[in-house]
Motif scaffolding. Sequence first.
Motif, PDB file in Angstrom:
ATOM      1  N   GLY A  30       0.773  -1.236   0.000  1.00 17.46           N
ATOM      2  CA  GLY A  30       0.000   0.000   0.000  1.00 17.46           C
ATOM      3  C   GLY A  30       0.800   1.279   0.000  1.00 17.46           C
ATOM      4  O   GLY A  30       0.244   2.367   0.218  1.00 17.46           O
ATOM      5  N   TYR A  31       2.101   1.188  -0.262  1.00 16.95           N
ATOM      6  CA  TYR A  31       2.944   2.373  -0.310  1.00 16.95           C
ATOM      7  C   TYR A  31       2.836   3.087  -1.654  1.00 16.95           C
ATOM      8  O   TYR A  31       2.560   2.457  -2.683  1.00 16.95           O
ATOM      9  CB  TYR A  31       4.418   1.992  -0.124  1.00 16.95           C
ATOM     10  CG  TYR A  31       4.867   1.795   1.302  1.00 16.95           C
ATOM     11  CD1 TYR A  31       5.920   2.543   1.830  1.00 16.95           C
ATOM     12  CD2 TYR A  31       4.255   0.856   2.126  1.00 16.95           C
ATOM     13  CE1 TYR A  31       6.345   2.355   3.139  1.00 16.95           C
ATOM     14  CE2 TYR A  31       4.681   0.660   3.434  1.00 16.95           C
ATOM     15  CZ  TYR A  31       5.731   1.419   3.927  1.00 16.95           C
ATOM     16  OH  TYR A  31       6.149   1.224   5.222  1.00 16.95           O
ATOM     17  N   GLN A  32       3.080   4.381  -1.650  1.00 19.48           N
ATOM     18  CA  GLN A  32       3.431   5.113  -2.851  1.00 19.48           C
ATOM     19  C   GLN A  32       4.911   4.793  -3.102  1.00 19.48           C
ATOM     20  O   GLN A  32       5.714   4.821  -2.168  1.00 19.48           O
ATOM     21  CB  GLN A  32       3.266   6.615  -2.644  1.00 19.48           C
ATOM     22  CG  GLN A  32       1.845   7.069  -2.385  1.00 19.48           C
ATOM     23  CD  GLN A  32       1.071   7.275  -3.678  1.00 19.48           C
ATOM     24  OE1 GLN A  32       1.647   7.641  -4.698  1.00 19.48           O
ATOM     25  NE2 GLN A  32      -0.227   7.041  -3.636  1.00 19.48           N
ATOM     26  N   VAL A  33       5.264   4.490  -4.335  1.00 19.18           N
ATOM     27  CA  VAL A  33       6.636   4.072  -4.611  1.00 19.18           C
ATOM     28  C   VAL A  33       7.232   4.910  -5.738  1.00 19.18           C
ATOM     29  O   VAL A  33       6.652   5.021  -6.821  1.00 19.18           O
ATOM     30  CB  VAL A  33       6.709   2.574  -4.989  1.00 19.18           C
ATOM     31  CG1 VAL A  33       8.156   2.176  -5.292  1.00 19.18           C
ATOM     32  CG2 VAL A  33       6.161   1.711  -3.859  1.00 19.18           C
ATOM     33  N   ARG A  39      -2.298   6.541  -8.973  1.00 23.74           N
ATOM     34  CA  ARG A  39      -1.080   6.097  -9.624  1.00 23.74           C
ATOM     35  C   ARG A  39       0.012   6.003  -8.564  1.00 23.74           C
ATOM     36  O   ARG A  39       0.796   6.960  -8.375  1.00 23.74           O
ATOM     37  CB  ARG A  39      -0.686   7.059 -10.749  1.00 23.74           C
ATOM     38  CG  ARG A  39      -1.673   7.073 -11.906  1.00 23.74           C
ATOM     39  CD  ARG A  39      -1.274   8.087 -12.977  1.00 23.74           C
ATOM     40  NE  ARG A  39       0.069   7.856 -13.511  1.00 23.74           N
ATOM     41  CZ  ARG A  39       0.352   6.960 -14.451  1.00 23.74           C
ATOM     42  NH1 ARG A  39      -0.600   6.203 -14.960  1.00 23.74           N
ATOM     43  NH2 ARG A  39       1.587   6.823 -14.896  1.00 23.74           N
ATOM     44  N   PRO A  40       0.063   4.869  -7.846  1.00 22.83           N
ATOM     45  CA  PRO A  40       1.008   4.765  -6.732  1.00 22.83           C
ATOM     46  C   PRO A  40       2.465   4.639  -7.160  1.00 22.83           C
ATOM     47  O   PRO A  40       3.359   4.846  -6.347  1.00 22.83           O
ATOM     48  CB  PRO A  40       0.546   3.500  -6.003  1.00 22.83           C
ATOM     49  CG  PRO A  40      -0.114   2.677  -7.067  1.00 22.83           C
ATOM     50  CD  PRO A  40      -0.786   3.667  -7.968  1.00 22.83           C
ATOM     51  N   ALA A  41       2.726   4.312  -8.421  1.00 22.91           N
ATOM     52  CA  ALA A  41       4.096   4.150  -8.899  1.00 22.91           C
ATOM     53  C   ALA A  41       4.502   5.308  -9.799  1.00 22.91           C
ATOM     54  O   ALA A  41       3.790   5.665 -10.728  1.00 22.91           O
ATOM     55  CB  ALA A  41       4.246   2.832  -9.664  1.00 22.91           C
ATOM     56  N   LEU A  42       5.640   5.897  -9.499  1.00 28.84           N
ATOM     57  CA  LEU A  42       6.242   6.913 -10.349  1.00 28.84           C
ATOM     58  C   LEU A  42       7.680   6.520 -10.622  1.00 28.84           C
ATOM     59  O   LEU A  42       8.274   5.739  -9.878  1.00 28.84           O
ATOM     60  CB  LEU A  42       6.210   8.292  -9.681  1.00 28.84           C
ATOM     61  CG  LEU A  42       4.851   8.956  -9.473  1.00 28.84           C
ATOM     62  CD1 LEU A  42       5.021  10.266  -8.717  1.00 28.84           C
ATOM     63  CD2 LEU A  42       4.146   9.200 -10.808  1.00 28.84           C
ATOM     64  N   TYR A  43       8.252   7.075 -11.680  1.00 31.70           N
ATOM     65  CA  TYR A  43       9.636   6.772 -12.038  1.00 31.70           C
ATOM     66  C   TYR A  43      10.413   8.067 -12.210  1.00 31.70           C
ATOM     67  O   TYR A  43       9.909   9.045 -12.767  1.00 31.70           O
ATOM     68  CB  TYR A  43       9.688   5.973 -13.346  1.00 31.70           C
ATOM     69  CG  TYR A  43      11.096   5.630 -13.800  1.00 31.70           C
ATOM     70  CD1 TYR A  43      11.720   4.470 -13.355  1.00 31.70           C
ATOM     71  CD2 TYR A  43      11.789   6.470 -14.660  1.00 31.70           C
ATOM     72  CE1 TYR A  43      13.015   4.142 -13.763  1.00 31.70           C
ATOM     73  CE2 TYR A  43      13.092   6.153 -15.068  1.00 31.70           C
ATOM     74  CZ  TYR A  43      13.687   4.989 -14.623  1.00 31.70           C
ATOM     75  OH  TYR A  43      14.962   4.687 -15.024  1.00 31.70           O
TER      76      TYR A  43
END
Length: 263
Positions: free
Chosen positions: A27-30, A58-62
């Motif tokens: 459940g983290y934002q990553v 959108r919990p995943a960003l790069y």
Amino acid sequence: MTEKVAVVTGARRGIGLGIAKRFLQEGYQVLLAAASPESAAEELVGQLNEQYGREESRPALYLQCDISLEEDRKNLFAFVQEHYGRMDALVNNAGVAPNVRLDLLDTTPESFERLVRINLEGTFFMCQGGANLMLRQLREGLEDFRPRIVNISSMSAYTSSTNRGEYCVTKAGISMVTQLFADRLAEAGIGVFEVRPGIIATDMTEKVHEKYAKLIEEGVTPIRRFGRPEDVADCVWAAAGGLLDFATGQVLNADGGFHIRRL
């Protein structure tokens, strides 16, 4: 409730990606970071958000980040502060192997310096930058905020491989980096840990897959199989998830028992 945030370097593939997925599952934002440009990770991030997104979030960003470059490190931490306002976990996984495996007597200064710059210097200053950001955020009194740092080293931290000595030296150095920051940050309640992967099936080990498969079959590890990125991610989560806070500085061996001395 505020979502927690994890930053994982070297996260575009292999062990780093496995770790990022575990945080997403929890459940983290990553924020996934790696040296490749954003365009190289666009499809991956889309897949992760489709799989782990919650109510169209959108919990995943790069973010592109070469950890050997001071400017990239500064940009990463500035982005974290501006976009998230918190960093609950920093996982320093980014690292490289020698481009060519050479006998110890033939190792070049160029190869040695490259690995030191990325694996060791990069990890040290990622810890420094992450620690300073976490300390600042602790002073802000964030809700449910107990930050932790996890460094990924290798069983090569204590295992001689005379055809890639520079790799072993840098991984051994990461062990001391972990001890130093665990000591320095203990009074602030920031746990710092080291995870040592063993023989893990990734693209980095693909070139020597046959060699390692034979060693595993012969019993070099008590658990006779290749490790998986998920095995490393489990150890990272044990540390970053708060189960080991009184054991700061602890080393977790994700190596199928390779570290056991046997007769």
